[in-house]
Design an enzyme around this catalytic site. Structure first.
Site, PDB file in Angstrom:
ATOM      1  N   SER A 185       8.360  29.313 -17.786  1.00 35.59           N
ATOM      2  CA  SER A 185       9.493  29.999 -17.148  1.00 35.59           C
ATOM      3  C   SER A 185      10.700  29.078 -17.174  1.00 35.59           C
ATOM      4  O   SER A 185      10.628  27.950 -16.692  1.00 35.59           O
ATOM      5  CB  SER A 185       9.183  30.321 -15.685  1.00 35.59           C
ATOM      6  OG  SER A 185       8.090  31.187 -15.576  1.00 35.59           O
ATOM      7  N   GLU A 192      14.444  26.713 -13.538  1.00 38.16           N
ATOM      8  CA  GLU A 192      13.227  26.018 -13.134  1.00 38.16           C
ATOM      9  C   GLU A 192      13.096  24.733 -13.931  1.00 38.16           C
ATOM     10  O   GLU A 192      12.685  23.697 -13.423  1.00 38.16           O
ATOM     11  CB  GLU A 192      12.029  26.928 -13.388  1.00 38.16           C
ATOM     12  CG  GLU A 192      10.849  26.536 -12.552  1.00 38.16           C
ATOM     13  CD  GLU A 192       9.564  26.629 -13.292  1.00 38.16           C
ATOM     14  OE1 GLU A 192       9.288  25.713 -14.094  1.00 38.16           O
ATOM     15  OE2 GLU A 192       8.833  27.591 -13.066  1.00 38.16           O
ATOM     16  N   ARG A 221       8.520  26.006  -6.026  1.00 34.48           N
ATOM     17  CA  ARG A 221       8.888  25.127  -7.153  1.00 34.48           C
ATOM     18  C   ARG A 221       9.724  23.916  -6.734  1.00 34.48           C
ATOM     19  O   ARG A 221      10.586  23.455  -7.482  1.00 34.48           O
ATOM     20  CB  ARG A 221       9.657  25.904  -8.226  1.00 34.48           C
ATOM     21  CG  ARG A 221       8.847  26.936  -8.949  1.00 34.48           C
ATOM     22  CD  ARG A 221       7.647  26.324  -9.676  1.00 34.48           C
ATOM     23  NE  ARG A 221       7.039  27.302 -10.535  1.00 34.48           N
ATOM     24  CZ  ARG A 221       6.160  28.214 -10.129  1.00 34.48           C
ATOM     25  NH1 ARG A 221       5.749  28.234  -8.869  1.00 34.48           N
ATOM     26  NH2 ARG A 221       5.661  29.080 -10.989  1.00 34.48           N
TER      27      ARG A 221
END
Ligand code: EPU
Length: 340
Positions: free
Chosen positions: A235, A332, A164
């Site tokens: 998320s 995130e 990520r």
């Protein structure tokens, strides 16, 4: 290109909270990107690029600089024998790219079907799902340097992809205008991820990129809220990557915890599992904000909530995880306008 003032940003995001942009520009070409960057540079204003708004939290006080809504679109596919090169504008919808690949029977991104967001957002964030990651098909990105106004290209080797994150996330001065992907006509699809393997066992068709993409979208539809009047950014937290000894100790305390050892001596652990089984926080709510019942990594926000409420809720969840496990979880979702 017109530069608008005091434009509300909440409707341009999937969470649907937060304030306005002091200046706002929509760029449909690389020339318009350059224009918006020059506007910010000449006035010494900070510039922030917004894609589809599917991974951002806008603060209630808004953004006191320039927000550039990336709208450079267009997707082309070039045949190269057993491979193909797909070129997409930074503001194209990621899922349209998946559809274009499927239409040409190209493998490589079918497991990334159904992820909301733009092409540039996908690259910045190095999206990943069901065993696939954008980094594996990324070839290069055309970028404009917001500090100098010059165009350049960042190739795969320089893109520094990891879980990520990417070079682009770490160096937001480079504004992506276009991304090139390398896809293949033949591949052994990765159907190993638990949810996909279950669909396979249940007889879902999974031979072509289009069939796999359709199955993945059906799996995602069950995991992510679809209700009108509710916002989400997928998320909200990353799965923690922690020292292996810590992961093993947690797995001892919480039998069944999924852990994924890595080569660097660390291990990724499933935060959704911890929130569900170790902390019983599925559906945990504070006013209009809650952890989604089907996937507790996902924060769901009822319309009318504030960014401050989302932020406070995320902090409360992080504190509980830290108390129970000793893990300092990371978000995130990016707080827009804040450079890490
Ligand atoms: N689990 C539970 N309870 C639940 C849900 C999940 O215990 O209610 C456990 C299960 O054991 C499951 C494990 O958690 O095997 C992992 O859950 P899941 O397969 O849903 O994946 P995840 O690790 O929680 C990641 C990505 C998602 C991506 C999925 C599917 C991150 C932060 N999230 O979630 O990406 O769609 O895998 O591959 O890595 C996103 O980044 O926004 C995102 C949605």
């Amino acid at each position: 290109m017109t530069i608008q003032e005091n434009v509300p940003l909440a409707p341009l995001t999937t969470l649907g909270v937060g304030g306005a942009a002091r200046f706002f520009a929509v760029a449909e070409s690389v020339e318009e990107v350059e224009e918006a960057l020059a506007f910010a540079r000449e006035r010494s204003l900070p510039l922030f690029v917004l894609g589809e708004g599917s991974n951002v939290l806008i603060p209630d006080e808004g953004i006191s600089g320039v927000v550039l809504k990336m709208a450079v679109r267009g997707i082309t596919v070039e045949d190269r024998g057993d491979r193909a090169v797909l070129v997409a504008g930074a503001g194209a919808l990621w899922d349209d790219v998946v559809d274009a690949a499927s239409a040409h029977h190209l493998f490589g991104i079918e497991n990334l079907a159904g992820i909301p967001g733009s092409v540039a957002g996908a690259a910045v964030q190095n999206i990943g799902a069901y065993g696939a990651e954008l980094s594996r098909v990324f070839d290069a990105a055309d970028v404009v340097d917001s500090e100098t106004g010059t165009r350049t290209q960042i190739a795969r080797d320089a893109a520094a992809f990891a879980y990520r994150t990417s070079f682009f996330k770490q160096h937001p001065r480079f504004c992506i205008s276009r991304v090139t992907f390398a896809l293949t006509k033949d591949a052994e699809p990765d159907l190993s991820y638990a949810d996909v393997a279950r669909a396979r066992a249940a007889g879902a068709p999974l031979a072509t990129p289009a069939e796999i993409a359709r199955t993945i979208r059906a799996i995602r539809a069950k995991k992510f809220p679809q209700d009108e009047g509710e916002g989400t950014a997928g998320s909200f937290f990353k799965n923690p990557v922690i020292p292996r000894a810590h992961a093993e100790a947690l797995a001892g305390r919480f039998p069944g915890l999924p852990t994924f050892p890595r080569e660097d001596g660390r291990a990724k652990v499933s935060l959704a599992w911890l929130l569900d089984h170790a902390l019983s926080l599925k559906g945990y709510a504070e006013g209009p904000v809650r952890l989604y019942e089907e996937q507790p990594l996902v924060i769901v926000v009822r319309s009318g909530a504030t960014a401050a409420a989302v932020d406070a809720f995320a902090r409360a969840v992080a504190a509980r995880v830290h108390d129970a496990t000793g893990i300092a979880i990371e978000r995130e979702v990016e707080t827009f306008g804040v450079r890490s």
